[in-house]
Enzyme design. Structure first.
Site, PDB file in Angstrom:
ATOM      1  N   ASP A   1     -12.774   4.388 -11.083  1.00 26.46           N
ATOM      2  CA  ASP A   1     -12.865   5.850 -11.154  1.00 26.46           C
ATOM      3  C   ASP A   1     -13.994   6.269 -12.099  1.00 26.46           C
ATOM      4  OD1 ASP A   1     -12.272   8.454 -10.553  1.00 26.46           O
ATOM      5  OD2 ASP A   1     -10.497   8.584 -11.825  1.00 26.46           O
TER       6      ASP A   1
ATOM      7  N   ILE B   1      -6.646  20.309 -25.093  1.00 27.90           N
ATOM      8  CA  ILE B   1      -8.091  20.178 -24.879  1.00 27.90           C
ATOM      9  C   ILE B   1      -8.418  19.656 -23.490  1.00 27.90           C
ATOM     10  CG2 ILE B   1      -8.677  19.906 -27.317  1.00 27.90           C
ATOM     11  CD1 ILE B   1      -8.710  16.892 -26.924  1.00 27.90           C
TER      12      ILE B   1
ATOM     13  N   GLY C   1      -4.863  16.289 -17.271  1.00 28.93           N
ATOM     14  CA  GLY C   1      -5.100  15.107 -16.461  1.00 28.93           C
ATOM     15  C   GLY C   1      -4.060  14.941 -15.384  1.00 28.93           C
ATOM     16  N   GLU C   2      -4.147  13.825 -14.665  1.00 28.23           N
ATOM     17  CA  GLU C   2      -3.226  13.570 -13.561  1.00 28.23           C
ATOM     18  C   GLU C   2      -1.781  13.488 -14.044  1.00 28.23           C
ATOM     19  OE1 GLU C   2      -2.381  10.097 -10.194  1.00 28.23           O
ATOM     20  OE2 GLU C   2      -4.134   9.980 -11.501  1.00 28.23           O
ATOM     21  N   PHE C   3      -1.585  12.923 -15.240  1.00 29.75           N
ATOM     22  CA  PHE C   3      -0.227  12.699 -15.724  1.00 29.75           C
ATOM     23  C   PHE C   3       0.299  13.834 -16.596  1.00 29.75           C
ATOM     24  CE2 PHE C   3      -1.784   8.212 -15.288  1.00 29.75           C
ATOM     25  CZ  PHE C   3      -1.043   7.940 -14.151  1.00 29.75           C
TER      26      PHE C   3
ATOM     27  N   SER D   1      -0.938  16.765 -20.027  1.00 27.32           N
ATOM     28  CA  SER D   1      -1.914  17.442 -20.876  1.00 27.32           C
ATOM     29  C   SER D   1      -2.456  16.503 -21.950  1.00 27.32           C
ATOM     30  CB  SER D   1      -1.265  18.663 -21.548  1.00 27.32           C
ATOM     31  OG  SER D   1      -0.765  19.560 -20.582  1.00 27.32           O
TER      32      SER D   1
ATOM     33  N   LYS E   1      -2.424  12.070 -25.292  1.00 32.14           N
ATOM     34  CA  LYS E   1      -2.059  12.314 -23.898  1.00 32.14           C
ATOM     35  C   LYS E   1      -0.544  12.390 -23.794  1.00 32.14           C
ATOM     36  CE  LYS E   1      -5.633  10.407 -20.849  1.00 32.14           C
ATOM     37  NZ  LYS E   1      -5.864   9.427 -19.771  1.00 32.14           N
TER      38      LYS E   1
END
Length: 686
Positions: free
Chosen positions: A539, A420, A423-425, A427, A446
């Site tokens: 952020d 869905i 991200g930076e790290f 899925s 995550k």
């Protein structure tokens, strides 16, 4: 081409075409121009329409919502207008901020449907009824006459005329052929209003029993219902009939007048006496069926959404010990304050009712201003105590259970479903978690990418550590960690996903004076909690706000968050990396200094993203260019649909000196004190 459209031209209706077809029509290079428009039938909401407008070489779709059964429409929920043609004329004449552009030219097609119009022209059916020519009327109806809802110059339909004149046989024929009994004319009157004014008892009976007329439908100009009309004219038999058919005896006009007041002022003493002495029947509705005691807005929404039935409802108490009716309609949860005055209960400008039970009974019979009738009461799991003054005492309700953080969730207890997000790290997956009690709950998971460095693994775990210490309704809740491999972070699932994506995809569903203000208040409240916990987010942006539903926003993505030292009010970043410069305060991009005040600057940019409906801050500028214009004192500009007071709040957040910016505590109070959102105070303790 003219700057403004011809307001006399109403051939802009294109029927039930798709969104894509509308865009193809408006983007035709031969006619393409800013303000070019058409109106189509909504494909998602029955009775609604969509205004499709070309602006800046893009087609924007604005939902036109129908209010009630008759031809009352609005785009922003505030400026409600009688007739689609009236609404379009308004946006042709006025550069209204609720649209991004003034309407200039229609794409010519058909006039709007008869039942959406404010007024029209006298036709053959109108003339036949005015002449009491039942034979002609019958022949017209036998031939399948299509213009039943057509209106004359006074905005009156055939049924208006027949009801006004007491032509009962024609009234029955029109109703049998599907005529709308609840249609208002230009002055706001329905057929039932006319029959009550003219003391036509048999016509009133036909409209109510055979036609199912809404006994509580108001005159749109005065707020009068049928009982006001009959009482004002002193028509005793009609007053008695209306009361016998469950009409409340104390409805209120827009001037707060009751039927008894009108009877008194016009000298109708017998009608006044009957109204004042009238005792309503004992309600069959009982408190134990729907009363939940102390319950906040979020808890009520959660309970009702598990039922997901139109008209399911409950009554609760808010923090100020006032009653609130919470109900579901078309997958949305609505909350209405129940007020008390002179021993009577009422909602908004609805009728005065004798008790909570009478209030629930009334709205179970008539929607009367609510989005739907009350259909299914939701019983509390344990019957709660009632406040002092009620004649009986009941058991206390169970305390709310909080999710406990799990240090190490085993992989066997997790089922991964579709991706869905990215991200930076790594899925983000939708999934299922089987908790310690063996219950399954939907979660977001995550997953750290296998090729990430040990440093990134530490950052991933550090984000989990930050989230594990946070517990607030407006902040994503971390459920636990699975050490893997791969390393997984399990957190609550928010169904609608990214607020930014939702705003961009569904602008027609979002009002700047409803959803956006509510989300702004919730984000400020969550950030106030972080401020009190001495966390800086670093952020904060629209992309990092998630939506549980259209009434609940939650702050997420704590990858850059830091906790402040006890003796400092700021955090000094020592590492470089990819920083979101466009959201950063001057002290952050210049010196790497972060504090709650720099988060306030980012909050201002987040507000701008929201109220610009997903535009990119500073457009295509590079970070260095943004820094240059900020140092010159320039700021982001107000966008067309952003309310003036909200933009002033943004400007406060963008004060160059950190100490001159408001705190999140102050920002929370700014939005929560908005008169439109008093219920927000029930939902969260500021």
């Amino acid at each position: 081409m003219n700057n403004h459209c011809d307001t006399g031209e109403i051939n802009w209706y294109h029927g039930k075409i798709s969104r894509d077809t509308a865009e193809i029509i408006l983007l035709d290079p031969e006619i393409k121009a800013d303000g070019l428009f058409l109106v189509r039938e909504s494909n998602s909401a029955s009775g609604d329409y969509v205004l499709c407008v070309l602006q800046n070489n893009e087609v924007v779709h604005y939902q036109i919502r129908r209010h009630g059964e008759d031809a009352f429409f609005s785009i922003d929920g505030q400026n409600i207008m009688h007739g689609l043609e009236t609404l379009i004329e308004h946006y042709c004449k006025v550069n209204d901020p609720s649209l991004g552009v003034q309407l200039s030219k229609p794409v010519i097609k058909d006039p709007p449907p008869h039942d959406t119009r404010r007024h029209g022209r006298t036709n053959l059916l109108h003339r036949a009824i005015s002449q009491a020519n039942c034979k002609v009327v019958t022949e017209l109806l036998k031939c399948g006459y299509r213009n039943l809802e057509a209106k004359n110059q006074e905005g009156q339909t055939a049924l208006h005329l027949a009801s006004q004149m007491g032509h009962d046989q024609i009234v029955e024929k029109l109703i049998s052929c599907g005529a709308n009994v609840n249609c208002r004319d230009t002055e706001g009157y329905t057929p039932l209003h006319f029959a009550c004014q003219n003391n036509l008892l048999s016509t009133v009976k036909i409209l109510l029993t055979f036609g199912g007329a809404n006994i509580q439908l108001r005159n749109s100009s005065t707020g009068w219902v049928a009982l006001h009309e009959a009482s004002s004219y002193g028509h005793l038999d009609i007053v008695s009939l209306l009361l016998s058919m469950n009409a409340p005896s104390r409805p209120r006009t827009f001037d707060d007048l009751l039927p008894a007041d009108l009877a008194h002022s016009n000298g109708h003493t017998e009608v006044e006496r009957i109204l004042n002495e009238f005792v309503p029947p004992t309600p069959t509705s009982r408190k134990e069926q729907w009363y939940h005691g102390k319950l906040d807005r979020h808890e009520a929404t959660t309970i009702l959404k598990t039922r997901d039935n139109d008209g399911c409802f409950l009554v609760r108490m808010n923090r100020q010990n006032g009653y609130v009716l919470s109900m579901m309609c078309t997958n949305q949860c609505y909350h209405f304050q129940i007020q008390n005055r002179n021993k009577y209960y009422f909602i908004d400008n609805g009728p005065y009712l004798d008790s909570l039970e009478h209030l629930i009974q009334h709205y179970a019979l008539f929607p009367d201003g609510l989005p739907n009738k009350l259909e299914v009461p939701v019983c509390p799991a344990v019957i709660p105590p009632l406040p002092k003054g009620f004649p009986f005492t009941l058991r206390k309700s169970k305390p709310k259970q909080l999710i406990e953080f799990q240090d190490n969730i085993t992989r066997d207890n997790l089922i991964l479903d579709e991706v869905i997000g990215e991200g930076e790290f790594g899925s983000v997956y939708k999934g299922i978690y089987q908790n310690l009690e063996g219950n399954e709950e939907k979660v977001a998971i995550k997953m750290l990418r296998y090729d990430m460095s040990s440093t990134n693994k530490l950052e991933f775990l550090r984000e989990a550590h930050v989230m594990a210490n946070l517990n607030h309704p407006c902040i994503i809740k971390l459920i636990g960690i699975c050490e893997g491999p791969p390393l997984l972070m399990v957190q609550e699932l928010v169904v609608l996903g990214s607020m930014l994506t939702y705003i961009i995809k569904h602008p027609e569903h979002i009002s700047p004076n409803y959803e956006l203000k509510m989300w702004a208040a919730q984000i400020a409240s969550g950030m106030c909690y972080l401020e009190n916990k001495r966390f800086v987010h670093r952020d904060l942006a629209a992309r990092n706000i998630l939506l549980e539903d259209r009434h609940q926003a939650k702050i997420s993505d704590f990858g850059l968050s830091r906790m402040l030292n006890v003796d400092k009010d700021y955090y000094k970043a020592s590492n470089g990396g990819r920083w979101p410069i466009k959201w950063y305060a001057p002290e952050s991009y210049s010196y790497g200094t972060f504090s709650s005040a720099s988060d306030v600057w980012s909050y201002g940019v987040t507000l701008w993203e929201m109220f610009s409906y997903g535009q990119r801050p500073y457009d295509e500028m590079e970070g260095v260019q943004v820094i240059n214009i900020l140092e010159k004192g320039e700021r982001l500009k107000r966008t067309p649909r952003c309310p003036e007071e909200v933009f002033k709040t943004m400007e406060m957040c963008w004060a160059y000196e950190p100490k001159e910016r408001p705190t999140f505590s102050q920002l929370s109070k700014i939005f929560a004190s908005d008169s439109d959102y008093e219920n927000f105070k029930d939902f969260i303790k500021l």
